[in-house]
Enzyme design. Structure first.
Site, PDB file in Angstrom:
ATOM      1  N   ARG A 260       0.849  -1.188   0.000  1.00 17.63           N
ATOM      2  CA  ARG A 260       0.000   0.000   0.000  1.00 17.63           C
ATOM      3  C   ARG A 260       0.885   1.238   0.000  1.00 17.63           C
ATOM      4  NH1 ARG A 260      -2.784  -3.411  -1.122  1.00 17.63           N
ATOM      5  NH2 ARG A 260      -4.655  -4.266  -0.120  1.00 17.63           N
ATOM      6  N   GLU A 289      -1.764   7.654  -5.495  1.00 14.94           N
ATOM      7  CA  GLU A 289      -1.903   7.145  -6.866  1.00 14.94           C
ATOM      8  C   GLU A 289      -3.368   7.158  -7.290  1.00 14.94           C
ATOM      9  OE1 GLU A 289      -2.266   2.386  -6.605  1.00 14.94           O
ATOM     10  OE2 GLU A 289      -0.297   3.116  -5.919  1.00 14.94           O
ATOM     11  N   HIS A 309       1.234   0.295 -10.215  1.00 11.99           N
ATOM     12  CA  HIS A 309       0.378  -0.666  -9.501  1.00 11.99           C
ATOM     13  C   HIS A 309       0.007  -1.848 -10.401  1.00 11.99           C
ATOM     14  CE1 HIS A 309      -2.570  -0.894  -5.879  1.00 11.99           C
ATOM     15  NE2 HIS A 309      -2.176  -2.096  -6.242  1.00 11.99           N
TER      16      HIS A 309
END
Length: 346
Positions: A260, A289, A309
Protein backbone atom coordinates in the site's frame (compact mmCIF):
# COMPACT_ATOMS: atom_id res chain seq x y z
CA UNK A 1 -40.94 -14.54 -9.82
CA UNK A 2 -38.80 -11.40 -9.57
CA UNK A 3 -35.16 -12.12 -10.38
CA UNK A 4 -32.53 -10.49 -8.12
CA UNK A 5 -30.78 -7.60 -9.82
CA UNK A 6 -26.97 -7.48 -9.89
CA UNK A 7 -24.86 -4.57 -11.12
CA UNK A 8 -21.35 -5.10 -12.49
CA UNK A 9 -19.16 -2.00 -12.59
CA UNK A 10 -16.78 -3.21 -15.31
CA UNK A 11 -16.78 -5.63 -18.21
CA UNK A 12 -14.77 -8.68 -17.12
CA UNK A 13 -14.08 -10.38 -20.49
CA UNK A 14 -16.37 -12.89 -22.07
CA UNK A 15 -15.06 -15.95 -20.21
CA UNK A 16 -16.05 -14.34 -16.90
CA UNK A 17 -19.19 -12.55 -18.06
CA UNK A 18 -20.58 -15.88 -19.22
CA UNK A 19 -20.92 -16.84 -15.56
CA UNK A 20 -23.77 -14.32 -15.36
CA UNK A 21 -25.68 -15.90 -18.26
CA UNK A 22 -28.27 -17.47 -15.99
CA UNK A 23 -32.05 -17.28 -15.90
CA UNK A 24 -32.21 -16.51 -12.18
CA UNK A 25 -30.37 -13.16 -12.35
CA UNK A 26 -31.19 -9.77 -13.80
CA UNK A 27 -27.76 -8.44 -14.85
CA UNK A 28 -26.89 -4.79 -15.52
CA UNK A 29 -23.26 -4.32 -16.58
CA UNK A 30 -21.03 -1.38 -17.47
CA UNK A 31 -19.98 -2.17 -21.07
CA UNK A 32 -16.29 -1.24 -21.03
CA UNK A 33 -13.27 -3.16 -19.71
CA UNK A 34 -10.81 -0.26 -20.02
CA UNK A 35 -12.99 2.75 -19.19
CA UNK A 36 -13.86 3.25 -15.53
CA UNK A 37 -17.50 2.97 -14.59
CA UNK A 38 -19.20 6.35 -14.49
CA UNK A 39 -20.27 7.16 -10.95
CA UNK A 40 -23.63 8.58 -11.97
CA UNK A 41 -24.33 5.48 -14.07
CA UNK A 42 -23.57 3.29 -11.07
CA UNK A 43 -25.72 5.35 -8.69
CA UNK A 44 -28.65 5.34 -11.10
CA UNK A 45 -28.46 1.63 -11.93
CA UNK A 46 -27.83 0.25 -8.46
CA UNK A 47 -31.30 1.23 -7.25
CA UNK A 48 -33.12 -1.92 -6.15
CA UNK A 49 -30.05 -4.14 -6.69
CA UNK A 50 -29.40 -7.18 -4.54
CA UNK A 51 -25.68 -7.28 -5.31
CA UNK A 52 -22.93 -5.22 -6.92
CA UNK A 53 -19.46 -6.07 -8.20
CA UNK A 54 -16.97 -3.20 -7.98
CA UNK A 55 -13.34 -2.31 -8.68
CA UNK A 56 -10.81 -0.53 -6.45
CA UNK A 57 -11.79 2.73 -8.14
CA UNK A 58 -15.43 2.46 -7.03
CA UNK A 59 -16.13 3.96 -3.61
CA UNK A 60 -18.56 1.85 -1.60
CA UNK A 61 -19.90 4.39 0.86
CA UNK A 62 -23.17 5.73 2.24
CA UNK A 63 -23.94 7.44 -1.06
CA UNK A 64 -23.79 4.14 -2.95
CA UNK A 65 -25.62 2.11 -0.31
CA UNK A 66 -28.36 4.70 -0.01
CA UNK A 67 -28.77 4.70 -3.78
CA UNK A 68 -29.08 0.91 -3.75
CA UNK A 69 -31.66 0.84 -1.00
CA UNK A 70 -32.55 -1.90 1.47
CA UNK A 71 -32.46 -4.70 -1.12
CA UNK A 72 -28.64 -4.71 -1.30
CA UNK A 73 -27.19 -7.72 0.51
CA UNK A 74 -23.77 -8.30 -1.06
CA UNK A 75 -20.83 -6.28 -2.37
CA UNK A 76 -18.10 -8.11 -4.27
CA UNK A 77 -14.81 -6.34 -4.98
CA UNK A 78 -12.25 -7.52 -7.51
CA UNK A 79 -9.35 -6.79 -5.20
CA UNK A 80 -7.49 -8.06 -2.18
CA UNK A 81 -7.66 -4.63 -0.54
CA UNK A 82 -10.89 -3.00 0.58
CA UNK A 83 -9.86 0.52 1.57
CA UNK A 84 -12.43 1.79 -0.94
CA UNK A 85 -15.20 0.06 1.04
CA UNK A 86 -16.75 1.39 4.23
CA UNK A 87 -16.60 -1.96 5.98
CA UNK A 88 -18.20 -0.75 9.20
CA UNK A 89 -21.15 0.66 7.28
CA UNK A 90 -21.61 -2.63 5.46
CA UNK A 91 -21.53 -4.50 8.76
CA UNK A 92 -24.15 -2.21 10.30
CA UNK A 93 -26.43 -2.75 7.30
CA UNK A 94 -25.82 -6.52 7.19
CA UNK A 95 -24.32 -6.36 3.70
CA UNK A 96 -21.80 -9.12 2.97
CA UNK A 97 -18.42 -8.35 1.40
CA UNK A 98 -16.54 -10.68 -0.94
CA UNK A 99 -12.95 -10.10 -2.02
CA UNK A 100 -10.11 -11.87 -3.86
CA UNK A 101 -7.05 -12.33 -1.59
CA UNK A 102 -5.29 -15.56 -2.50
CA UNK A 103 -5.40 -15.35 -6.29
CA UNK A 104 -2.71 -12.69 -6.65
CA UNK A 105 -0.14 -14.06 -4.18
CA UNK A 106 2.29 -15.47 -6.75
CA UNK A 107 2.04 -12.54 -9.14
CA UNK A 108 2.83 -9.99 -6.42
CA UNK A 109 5.66 -12.13 -5.05
CA UNK A 110 7.14 -12.30 -8.56
CA UNK A 111 7.08 -8.55 -9.01
CA UNK A 112 8.47 -7.97 -5.52
CA UNK A 113 11.62 -9.90 -6.42
CA UNK A 114 11.73 -8.19 -9.81
CA UNK A 115 11.69 -4.75 -8.17
CA UNK A 116 14.45 -5.77 -5.75
CA UNK A 117 16.62 -6.76 -8.70
CA UNK A 118 15.76 -3.67 -10.73
CA UNK A 119 16.46 -1.26 -7.88
CA UNK A 120 19.71 -2.89 -6.86
CA UNK A 121 21.11 -3.15 -10.37
CA UNK A 122 20.27 0.42 -11.42
CA UNK A 123 17.90 -0.76 -14.15
CA UNK A 124 15.98 2.50 -14.35
CA UNK A 125 18.98 4.80 -14.83
CA UNK A 126 20.86 2.44 -17.16
CA UNK A 127 17.79 1.78 -19.31
CA UNK A 128 17.34 5.53 -19.68
CA UNK A 129 20.92 5.82 -20.89
CA UNK A 130 20.15 3.44 -23.74
CA UNK A 131 16.74 4.92 -24.55
CA UNK A 132 18.17 8.45 -24.65
CA UNK A 133 20.93 7.40 -27.05
CA UNK A 134 23.65 8.15 -24.50
CA UNK A 135 25.31 4.73 -24.36
CA UNK A 136 28.21 5.85 -26.61
CA UNK A 137 29.02 8.50 -24.00
CA UNK A 138 29.64 5.85 -21.34
CA UNK A 139 32.80 3.88 -22.23
CA UNK A 140 33.17 0.61 -20.36
CA UNK A 141 34.84 0.98 -16.98
CA UNK A 142 35.66 -1.63 -14.33
CA UNK A 143 32.97 -0.43 -11.93
CA UNK A 144 30.59 1.35 -14.26
CA UNK A 145 26.86 0.88 -13.66
CA UNK A 146 27.56 -1.32 -10.62
CA UNK A 147 25.11 -1.90 -7.81
CA UNK A 148 24.78 -4.34 -4.90
CA UNK A 149 24.25 -7.98 -5.78
CA UNK A 150 21.02 -9.49 -4.50
CA UNK A 151 22.40 -13.00 -4.14
CA UNK A 152 25.17 -14.26 -1.88
CA UNK A 153 28.65 -13.80 -3.29
CA UNK A 154 32.34 -14.08 -2.41
CA UNK A 155 32.17 -10.86 -0.38
CA UNK A 156 28.81 -11.49 1.30
CA UNK A 157 28.29 -15.12 2.25
CA UNK A 158 25.13 -14.29 4.19
CA UNK A 159 22.13 -12.29 3.03
CA UNK A 160 19.17 -11.15 5.11
CA UNK A 161 15.68 -10.51 3.82
CA UNK A 162 13.36 -8.36 5.88
CA UNK A 163 9.57 -8.25 5.74
CA UNK A 164 7.15 -5.71 7.17
CA UNK A 165 4.17 -8.04 7.30
CA UNK A 166 4.63 -11.81 7.07
CA UNK A 167 1.51 -13.13 5.40
CA UNK A 168 0.95 -15.17 2.26
CA UNK A 169 2.70 -12.82 -0.17
CA UNK A 170 5.70 -12.33 2.11
CA UNK A 171 6.21 -16.06 2.48
CA UNK A 172 5.80 -16.59 -1.26
CA UNK A 173 8.48 -13.92 -1.76
CA UNK A 174 10.71 -15.66 0.79
CA UNK A 175 10.39 -18.88 -1.20
CA UNK A 176 11.58 -17.10 -4.36
CA UNK A 177 14.59 -15.59 -2.59
CA UNK A 178 15.95 -18.89 -1.26
CA UNK A 179 17.66 -19.82 -4.57
CA UNK A 180 19.52 -16.48 -4.42
CA UNK A 181 21.31 -17.80 -1.35
CA UNK A 182 19.54 -15.82 1.35
CA UNK A 183 20.39 -17.22 4.75
CA UNK A 184 18.36 -15.15 7.23
CA UNK A 185 14.79 -13.86 7.38
CA UNK A 186 13.61 -11.14 9.74
CA UNK A 187 10.06 -9.90 9.93
CA UNK A 188 7.89 -7.42 11.80
CA UNK A 189 4.19 -8.11 12.18
CA UNK A 190 1.11 -6.88 13.97
CA UNK A 191 2.02 -6.17 17.62
CA UNK A 192 -1.33 -7.62 18.69
CA UNK A 193 -0.46 -11.04 17.25
CA UNK A 194 1.44 -13.46 19.45
CA UNK A 195 4.99 -14.54 18.53
CA UNK A 196 5.14 -17.99 16.97
CA UNK A 197 8.70 -19.34 17.29
CA UNK A 198 7.57 -22.86 16.43
CA UNK A 199 6.16 -21.68 13.10
CA UNK A 200 9.31 -19.64 12.48
CA UNK A 201 11.54 -22.67 13.10
CA UNK A 202 9.42 -24.76 10.74
CA UNK A 203 9.71 -22.15 7.99
CA UNK A 204 13.48 -21.94 8.49
CA UNK A 205 13.82 -25.72 8.30
CA UNK A 206 11.55 -25.97 5.25
CA UNK A 207 13.66 -23.53 3.23
CA UNK A 208 17.08 -24.27 4.67
CA UNK A 209 17.48 -20.85 6.32
CA UNK A 210 19.70 -20.27 9.34
CA UNK A 211 16.95 -18.31 11.04
CA UNK A 212 13.47 -16.90 10.66
CA UNK A 213 12.83 -14.43 13.46
CA UNK A 214 10.31 -11.79 14.45
CA UNK A 215 12.01 -8.52 15.38
CA UNK A 216 11.30 -4.88 16.10
CA UNK A 217 11.25 -2.44 13.20
CA UNK A 218 14.58 -0.87 14.20
CA UNK A 219 16.42 -4.18 14.01
CA UNK A 220 14.68 -5.04 10.76
CA UNK A 221 15.90 -1.79 9.22
CA UNK A 222 19.47 -2.20 10.49
CA UNK A 223 20.04 -5.82 9.55
CA UNK A 224 18.17 -6.38 6.26
CA UNK A 225 19.83 -6.30 2.86
CA UNK A 226 16.43 -5.90 1.25
CA UNK A 227 13.21 -4.84 2.97
CA UNK A 228 9.85 -5.85 1.50
CA UNK A 229 6.83 -3.84 2.63
CA UNK A 230 3.95 -6.31 2.51
CA UNK A 231 1.68 -5.27 5.37
CA UNK A 232 -2.01 -4.41 5.03
CA UNK A 233 -3.01 -0.77 4.90
CA UNK A 234 -4.87 1.15 7.53
CA UNK A 235 -4.38 4.29 9.64
CA UNK A 236 -2.39 2.47 12.32
CA UNK A 237 0.33 1.63 9.77
CA UNK A 238 0.38 5.01 8.01
CA UNK A 239 3.99 5.89 7.06
CA UNK A 240 5.41 2.97 9.01
CA UNK A 241 8.43 3.44 6.75
CA UNK A 242 9.51 6.94 7.69
CA UNK A 243 12.74 8.92 8.16
CA UNK A 244 13.55 7.12 11.39
CA UNK A 245 13.27 3.72 9.69
CA UNK A 246 15.13 4.74 6.52
CA UNK A 247 18.06 6.32 8.39
CA UNK A 248 18.79 2.95 9.99
CA UNK A 249 18.97 0.98 6.74
CA UNK A 250 22.23 -0.21 5.24
CA UNK A 251 23.68 2.06 2.57
CA UNK A 252 23.68 -0.95 0.23
CA UNK A 253 20.10 -1.99 1.06
CA UNK A 254 17.03 -1.87 -1.15
CA UNK A 255 13.43 -1.11 -0.14
CA UNK A 256 10.50 -2.65 -2.04
CA UNK A 257 6.85 -1.69 -1.53
CA UNK A 258 4.23 -3.79 -3.30
CA UNK A 259 1.54 -3.44 -0.63
CA UNK A 260 0.00 0.00 0.00
CA UNK A 261 1.34 3.43 -0.91
CA UNK A 262 0.34 4.87 2.46
CA UNK A 263 2.81 2.60 4.26
CA UNK A 264 5.82 4.56 2.95
CA UNK A 265 6.47 8.28 3.39
CA UNK A 266 7.31 9.26 -0.21
CA UNK A 267 9.04 12.51 0.77
CA UNK A 268 11.19 10.71 3.33
CA UNK A 269 12.10 7.96 0.86
CA UNK A 270 13.06 10.50 -1.83
CA UNK A 271 15.27 12.29 0.69
CA UNK A 272 16.83 9.00 1.79
CA UNK A 273 17.71 8.13 -1.81
CA UNK A 274 19.14 11.59 -2.52
CA UNK A 275 21.30 11.50 0.58
CA UNK A 276 22.37 7.87 0.22
CA UNK A 277 20.80 6.40 3.36
CA UNK A 278 20.02 3.29 1.28
CA UNK A 279 20.95 2.19 -2.22
CA UNK A 280 17.66 2.09 -4.07
CA UNK A 281 13.94 1.45 -3.98
CA UNK A 282 11.29 -0.23 -6.08
CA UNK A 283 7.63 0.67 -5.58
CA UNK A 284 4.53 -0.64 -7.28
CA UNK A 285 2.28 1.51 -5.09
CA UNK A 286 2.52 5.20 -4.24
CA UNK A 287 0.52 7.29 -1.83
CA UNK A 288 -2.01 9.37 -3.78
CA UNK A 289 -1.90 7.15 -6.87
CA UNK A 290 -2.73 7.41 -9.69
CA UNK A 291 -2.01 11.13 -9.35
CA UNK A 292 1.72 10.56 -9.72
CA UNK A 293 3.24 12.91 -12.30
CA UNK A 294 6.76 13.36 -13.61
CA UNK A 295 7.51 15.89 -10.87
CA UNK A 296 6.66 13.46 -8.06
CA UNK A 297 9.64 13.19 -5.66
CA UNK A 298 10.00 9.45 -6.19
CA UNK A 299 9.69 9.66 -9.97
CA UNK A 300 12.48 12.23 -9.97
CA UNK A 301 14.86 9.92 -8.11
CA UNK A 302 16.99 7.86 -10.56
CA UNK A 303 17.44 5.05 -8.04
CA UNK A 304 13.73 4.56 -7.50
CA UNK A 305 11.81 2.29 -9.86
CA UNK A 306 8.15 3.30 -9.90
CA UNK A 307 5.52 1.03 -11.46
CA UNK A 308 1.83 1.92 -11.93
CA UNK A 309 0.38 -0.67 -9.50
CA UNK A 310 0.81 -3.72 -11.74
CA UNK A 311 1.57 -6.30 -9.05
CA UNK A 312 -1.39 -8.49 -9.97
CA UNK A 313 -1.26 -7.63 -13.67
CA UNK A 314 -0.84 -11.03 -15.24
CA UNK A 315 -3.61 -12.30 -17.47
CA UNK A 316 -3.93 -15.45 -15.38
CA UNK A 317 -4.16 -13.58 -12.09
CA UNK A 318 -6.66 -10.99 -13.24
CA UNK A 319 -8.88 -13.68 -14.75
CA UNK A 320 -8.68 -15.55 -11.46
CA UNK A 321 -9.58 -12.41 -9.50
CA UNK A 322 -12.47 -11.60 -11.82
CA UNK A 323 -13.77 -15.17 -11.64
CA UNK A 324 -13.61 -15.19 -7.84
CA UNK A 325 -15.34 -11.81 -7.66
CA UNK A 326 -18.10 -13.05 -9.97
CA UNK A 327 -18.60 -16.24 -7.98
CA UNK A 328 -18.67 -14.25 -4.72
CA UNK A 329 -21.40 -12.03 -6.13
CA UNK A 330 -23.54 -14.86 -7.47
CA UNK A 331 -23.26 -16.94 -4.30
CA UNK A 332 -24.01 -13.98 -2.05
CA UNK A 333 -27.06 -12.96 -4.03
CA UNK A 334 -28.43 -16.51 -4.06
CA UNK A 335 -27.78 -16.85 -0.29
CA UNK A 336 -25.14 -19.51 -0.77
CA UNK A 337 -21.65 -19.64 0.87
CA UNK A 338 -19.34 -17.16 -0.83
CA UNK A 339 -15.96 -18.56 -1.97
CA UNK A 340 -14.10 -15.76 -0.15
CA UNK A 341 -16.04 -13.57 2.28
CA UNK A 342 -14.54 -10.99 4.59
CA UNK A 343 -15.84 -11.66 8.08
CA UNK A 344 -16.92 -8.32 9.53
CA UNK A 345 -17.93 -7.24 13.00
CA UNK A 346 -19.89 -4.15 13.88
Amino acid sequence: MVRPKVVIARHLREEVMRLFDRPDLDVVAWPSETEACDRNWLLNNIAGATGVLVMLTDKVNAELLDAAGPTLCVVSTMSVGYEHVDVQLLARRNVKLGYTPDVLTDAVADISVMLALMAGRNVRSTTNIVQNGDWPNYPWSPFGFCGPQLSTNWIHSTRTMGFIGFGRIAQATLKRLVPFGFTHCLYASNPSSLPNPTRDAEVAQKYGLREVRRVALDELARESDVVFVLAPGGPELYHIVNEQFLKQMKKTAVLVNTARGTLVDSEALAKALREGWLWGAGVDVVEGEPKVAADHPLVKEPRCVVLPHIGSATTETRLGMATTAAKNLIAGVLNEPMPVELKMTQ
